[in-house]
Structure formats: C-alpha cells, structure tokens
Enzyme design. Structure first.
Site, PDB file in Angstrom:
ATOM      1  N   HIS A  27       0.854  -1.191   0.000  1.00 67.39           N
ATOM      2  CA  HIS A  27       0.000   0.000   0.000  1.00 67.39           C
ATOM      3  C   HIS A  27       0.886   1.236   0.000  1.00 67.39           C
ATOM      4  O   HIS A  27       1.901   1.264   0.693  1.00 67.39           O
ATOM      5  CB  HIS A  27      -0.913   0.014   1.241  1.00 67.39           C
ATOM      6  CG  HIS A  27      -2.099   0.892   1.055  1.00 67.39           C
ATOM      7  ND1 HIS A  27      -2.019   2.257   1.160  1.00 67.39           N
ATOM      8  CD2 HIS A  27      -3.372   0.596   0.740  1.00 67.39           C
ATOM      9  CE1 HIS A  27      -3.206   2.765   0.921  1.00 67.39           C
ATOM     10  NE2 HIS A  27      -4.053   1.787   0.662  1.00 67.39           N
TER      11      HIS A  27
ATOM     12  N   ASP B 263      -7.697  -5.508   0.614  1.00 68.60           N
ATOM     13  CA  ASP B 263      -8.251  -6.497  -0.314  1.00 68.60           C
ATOM     14  C   ASP B 263      -7.898  -7.928   0.045  1.00 68.60           C
ATOM     15  O   ASP B 263      -8.426  -8.861  -0.555  1.00 68.60           O
ATOM     16  CB  ASP B 263      -7.764  -6.204  -1.742  1.00 68.60           C
ATOM     17  CG  ASP B 263      -8.427  -4.969  -2.300  1.00 68.60           C
ATOM     18  OD1 ASP B 263      -9.621  -4.802  -2.051  1.00 68.60           O
ATOM     19  OD2 ASP B 263      -7.750  -4.170  -2.962  1.00 68.60           O
TER      20      ASP B 263
HETATM   21  N1  COA Z   1       4.005  -7.711  -3.979  1.00 72.68           N
HETATM   22  C1  COA Z   1       5.364  -7.730  -4.092  1.00 72.68           C
HETATM   23  N2  COA Z   1       6.098  -6.606  -4.123  1.00 72.68           N
HETATM   24  C2  COA Z   1       5.455  -5.449  -3.999  1.00 72.68           C
HETATM   25  C3  COA Z   1       4.058  -5.362  -3.849  1.00 72.68           C
HETATM   26  C4  COA Z   1       3.329  -6.559  -3.839  1.00 72.68           C
HETATM   27  N3  COA Z   1       2.004  -6.556  -3.728  1.00 72.68           N
HETATM   28  N4  COA Z   1       3.692  -4.079  -3.746  1.00 72.68           N
HETATM   29  C5  COA Z   1       4.814  -3.362  -3.840  1.00 72.68           C
HETATM   30  N5  COA Z   1       5.881  -4.192  -3.996  1.00 72.68           N
HETATM   31  C6  COA Z   1       7.294  -3.803  -4.120  1.00 72.68           C
HETATM   32  C7  COA Z   1       7.570  -3.364  -5.549  1.00 72.68           C
HETATM   33  O1  COA Z   1       7.979  -4.432  -6.354  1.00 72.68           O
HETATM   34  C8  COA Z   1       8.669  -2.351  -5.317  1.00 72.68           C
HETATM   35  O2  COA Z   1       9.864  -3.042  -5.059  1.00 72.68           O
HETATM   36  P1  COA Z   1      11.262  -2.476  -5.591  1.00 72.68           P
HETATM   37  O3  COA Z   1      11.439  -1.149  -4.879  1.00 72.68           O
HETATM   38  O4  COA Z   1      12.248  -3.504  -5.185  1.00 72.68           O
HETATM   39  O5  COA Z   1      11.125  -2.307  -7.070  1.00 72.68           O
HETATM   40  C9  COA Z   1       8.266  -1.659  -4.016  1.00 72.68           C
HETATM   41  O6  COA Z   1       7.504  -2.636  -3.320  1.00 72.68           O
HETATM   42  C10 COA Z   1       7.418  -0.420  -4.222  1.00 72.68           C
HETATM   43  O7  COA Z   1       6.352  -0.788  -5.084  1.00 72.68           O
HETATM   44  P2  COA Z   1       5.482   0.234  -5.911  1.00 72.68           P
HETATM   45  O8  COA Z   1       4.726  -0.507  -6.960  1.00 72.68           O
HETATM   46  O9  COA Z   1       6.330   1.382  -6.343  1.00 72.68           O
HETATM   47  O10 COA Z   1       4.492   0.740  -4.792  1.00 72.68           O
HETATM   48  P3  COA Z   1       3.242   1.652  -5.035  1.00 72.68           P
HETATM   49  O11 COA Z   1       3.088   2.487  -3.829  1.00 72.68           O
HETATM   50  O12 COA Z   1       3.343   2.361  -6.340  1.00 72.68           O
HETATM   51  O13 COA Z   1       2.056   0.597  -5.191  1.00 72.68           O
HETATM   52  C11 COA Z   1       0.232  -0.774  -4.817  1.00 72.68           C
HETATM   53  C12 COA Z   1       1.069   0.368  -4.262  1.00 72.68           C
HETATM   54  C13 COA Z   1      -0.985  -1.011  -3.930  1.00 72.68           C
HETATM   55  C14 COA Z   1      -0.288  -0.371  -6.216  1.00 72.68           C
HETATM   56  C15 COA Z   1       1.102  -2.045  -4.923  1.00 72.68           C
HETATM   57  O14 COA Z   1       1.529  -2.414  -3.627  1.00 72.68           O
HETATM   58  C16 COA Z   1       0.380  -3.196  -5.598  1.00 72.68           C
HETATM   59  O15 COA Z   1       0.349  -3.257  -6.838  1.00 72.68           O
HETATM   60  N6  COA Z   1      -0.207  -4.139  -4.809  1.00 72.68           N
HETATM   61  C17 COA Z   1      -0.896  -5.268  -5.373  1.00 72.68           C
HETATM   62  C18 COA Z   1      -2.290  -4.864  -5.836  1.00 72.68           C
HETATM   63  C19 COA Z   1      -3.201  -4.602  -4.664  1.00 72.68           C
HETATM   64  O16 COA Z   1      -3.296  -5.379  -3.733  1.00 72.68           O
HETATM   65  N7  COA Z   1      -3.918  -3.481  -4.755  1.00 72.68           N
HETATM   66  C20 COA Z   1      -4.866  -3.084  -3.739  1.00 72.68           C
HETATM   67  C21 COA Z   1      -4.416  -1.861  -3.030  1.00 72.68           C
HETATM   68  S1  COA Z   1      -5.456  -1.480  -1.677  1.00 72.68           S
END
Ligand code: COA
Length: 381
Positions: A258, A312
């Site tokens: 998140h 979620d």
């Molecule tokens: N699983 C594995 N790694 C994850 C992850 C996950 N669900 N969420 C983030 N990371 C890792 C990324 O790979 C990244 O690693 P790195 O720095 O080594 O490249 C780091 O954490 C930061 O990720 P990032 O995508 O930049 O974070 P964000 O703040 O942009 O994204 C979300 C937030 C919610 C979009 C992201 O965590 C995600 O896609 N989660 C899965 C989908 C989900 O459950 N969405 C519901 C949200 S309530």
C-alpha cells in the site's frame, strides 16, 4: 520542475475527512478510529458522518435512513437500459454506465444548493446497491427484485441479490465491511472524483468517473485476484514456494502493499476478524489457512520493504462466505466508497479550484510538415 510519478507524497488538497498514519497502521474518519466505527456505527450513520462532518442525532439519522429507503427503487428506464447490457460484461462496467445515467434523470445541476446536495447524496447512496443487485439478476436472465422497506440497508442489499432474507449476522458483517471501505483519503478513485468534481459537473458524473477508476486491478479490483491467487496456491505449505517464484519474476502479490501503509493495513486486521466471526458461525473457508500461511511467509520476505496485507487481502474471503459472486466484490467496494467520494465532492466544492497539473514535455519541437506521399513508414502501430 520535479516530476513525482503517481504524485507520491504530493498533497493536492486540504481535507478533514479521513486521516491515515501509515507507520502505526491507524485510520480515522472525521477523527473517529475505524475500529470504533466498525463496532458501534452503521454504514448509513458513517456515511452521514463522512459527508456532513458530525455524527447525526437520532432524529437526523432516522430521517436520513428514511430518505435513503424511499429512493432505493430504480426507474424502469434504467432497468431496461441494463437489460441491453451484455450479460458477459463486468458488473463494474455496468455500474459505471448505470451511475452515469442518473445524470440524465436528475439533470438539474444546483451544486450550491444544500437541498440539491442532500438529494444527490441520498439518491446515489440509495440506488447504487439496487443497480449492483439488478445487474446480477438481469445477467442471469431474471427480473430485478424490488427493495424491501422493512429491511435495513445491508440486509436489503443481500435480499435484492438473493431474494432471501439474510441471516442478521451476515447482514451486520456486510454493513461493517461497508464502513471499513467507505473512505481512505486520496486514493486513485477519490482523486478521480475530486478532479471530476473540480469542473463543477454533476455528482453522478463524479461517481461514475470514480467507479471507472476503482475497477482497475491495482485498486479495488485486487480483491477478485486475491481469491484466484489463493486457489492457485491451493494449500498452506505451497505458499512459500509461490512467493519465491512470484518475487523472482517481479510479480506483485495481490492484496499486499500500500502506498500509505508500512505495516499491516488496519482494515485487513478488522476484515480478518470479520472473516473469523463468519467462519465460526457458517463454517471455515478452506482458503483461509492458505491466506494465513501466505501472510506469514510474506512477512519473512517482504516486511523489510513495508509490504503487508492490505484491505483487499481478506475481504474476498468474507464476501465469498456471504455467498457473493466474485466479480461483485469490487462493485460492493463501490457501494461503500460512494460515501467517501461524495464527502470529497462536497469538500472539493467548498474550496474549489479546477485541477490542471502541468507536465514535463519530452516530445519533438518545430517539425516540418511532410506531405503524405513523401512519408516513410517510420513506426509500426
Ligand atoms: N508484492 C510484491 N512486491 C510489492 C508489492 C506486492 N504486492 N507491492 C509493492 N511491492 C514492491 C515493488 O515491487 C517495489 O519493489 P522495488 O522497490 O524492489 O522495485 C516496491 O515494493 C514499491 O512498489 P510500488 O509498486 O512502487 O508501490 P506503489 O506504492 O506504487 O504501489 C500498490 C502500491 C498497492 C499499487 C502495490 O503495492 C500493488 O500493486 N499491490 C498489489 C495490488 C493490490 O493489492 N492493490 C490493492 C491496493 S489497496
């Protein structure tokens, strides 16, 4: 100019609706802790709090509930429009189109008039569940069921979905889920709502734009994918290997991570409690053990990055136990989040300035016009 992709860490509004402490895992609506609201409030009372800023008096709540109850029915025109939607379409797309259509029926746009604001809130809060339930029946070839006036908000929604009066525990648990999902500051769909609101358009367009944004798998759509993932893993002992494989391929684990939280999302903890309450009464979902094992294994691999279960992760298990179809999980999120979107709509209008960010242009400049017969195929599209 510094570009911040995804506007991470960039404030775009002053807001007094909801506060998140992502290091401590705390969430409050209008200053009230989410756990207190989930235990003591109802979804409609919480909606009132979010939109008008204070808990209602008993009389105000009674009036609000009565108004919502009166506006639950849908026009036959909306119903007939929904009958023309393809049965294979996603319910979020059906909801977005149906919510937008309300603007056709209530076309007066008096957003400065408190009565207009009240009426629009009532209509959207009342009709969105009816639309979700109606599409569910219509796509199965059945006529929608009329709302029942003797049932409270969440019980009535479950009734409209199944034509059976729900168990009171099931209805209360759904109501608590709606409280938990009702608001979460400037997430993507709420930002979308505020951007749309800032043009001074009508609230139906505001909600329709937010529904479209919520539908994506990185936002509300993740709860559907979580169950698919748990089923793919299949058993608790396989969760470590699943994670190793996904992490090595740089795949996101659905229901984890998140932007705001560096600890377990407080809503995930509360939803887990709700899941356990349901399992104690109606029997355990076999995927629950897989989910718990996955959470434990993920902590070993991802906690150093501050990645823990989000809202979620456990919600799908709750909804499945309530007998709700998987592709309705996100529409149920929308039923709830409409409260937050409307609170932000109202707040945006209170101090409006149209959103119009800037960009850092990276394209070409001053190019010479090329007549079509002199063009070479430069790119394959
Ligand atoms: N699983 C594995 N790694 C994850 C992850 C996950 N669900 N969420 C983030 N990371 C890792 C990324 O790979 C990244 O690693 P790195 O720095 O080594 O490249 C780091 O954490 C930061 O990720 P990032 O995508 O930049 O974070 P964000 O703040 O942009 O994204 C979300 C937030 C919610 C979009 C992201 O965590 C995600 O896609 N989660 C899965 C989908 C989900 O459950 N969405 C519901 C949200 S309530």
């Amino acid at each position: 100019m510094i570009l911040r992709p995804g506007l991470e860490g960039v404030p775009v509004a002053h807001s007094s609706i909801c506060d998140i402490d992502g290091d401590q895992g705390l969430l409050t609506y209008r200053g009230y802790p989410i756990a207190d609201l989930t235990s003591h409030s109802s979804f409609l009372e919480t909606t009132y709090l979010l939109i008008w800023g204070e808990l209602p008096s008993p009389q105000q709540l009674k009036e609000f509930e009565a108004e919502v109850q009166m506006h639950r029915r849908m026009s036959f025109r909306v119903r007939d429009m929904m009958k023309c939607f393809p049965a294979t379409g996603h319910p979020m797309d059906a909801l977005q189109a149906s919510a937008a259509s309300l603007g056709l029926f209530y076309s007066r746009r008096a957003i400065d008039d408190p009565q207009y604001v009240f009426d629009a809130v009532v209509r959207l809060i009342a009709k969105i569940p009816t639309m979700v339930a109606a599409f569910q029946l219509i796509r199965k070839g059945q006529d929608p069921i009329q709302p029942r006036d003797d049932l409270a908000y969440s019980a009535n929604f479950l009734y409209m979905l199944t034509e059976r009066e729900p168990d009171p525990l099931a209805a209360r648990i759904l109501d608590r889920c709606l409280i938990l999902h009702a608001e979460h500051s400037l997430n993507a769909s709420t930002f979308s709502a505020r951007v749309t609101a800032s043009t001074l358009t009508d609230p139906y367009a505001v909600v329709a734009s937010a529904v479209g944004t919520l539908a994506g798998p990185l936002h509300g759509g993740a709860n559907e994918d979580v169950l698919a993932m748990l089923e793919e893993i299949g058993s608790p002992e396989k969760s470590g290997a699943y994670l190793d494989n996904a992490i090595s391929k740089k795949q996101k684990i659905m229901g984890f991570g998140h932007r705001e939280y560096r600890v377990k999302d407080p809503r995930a903890s509360l939803l887990q409690e709700l899941a356990e309450e349901l399992f104690a009464r109606f029997g355990k979902d076999e995927m629950y053990d897989v989910a718990k094992a996955l959470e434990k294994e993920a902590a070993k691999r991802l906690s150093s990055k501050g990645i823990y279960p989000n809202v979620d992760f456990y919600s799908g298990l709750v909804y499945r136990k309530l007998g709700i179809a998987r592709d309705l999980f996100t529409p149920i999120f929308a039923i709830s989040r409409v409260a937050g979107w409307l609170a932000h709509w109202k707040e945006q209008l209170g101090a409006n300035r149209i959103f119009r960010p800037s960009q850092i242009y990276t394209g070409m400049q001053s190019r010479k016009w090329i007549p079509s017969d002199e063009r070479k195929l430069a790119i394959d599209i």
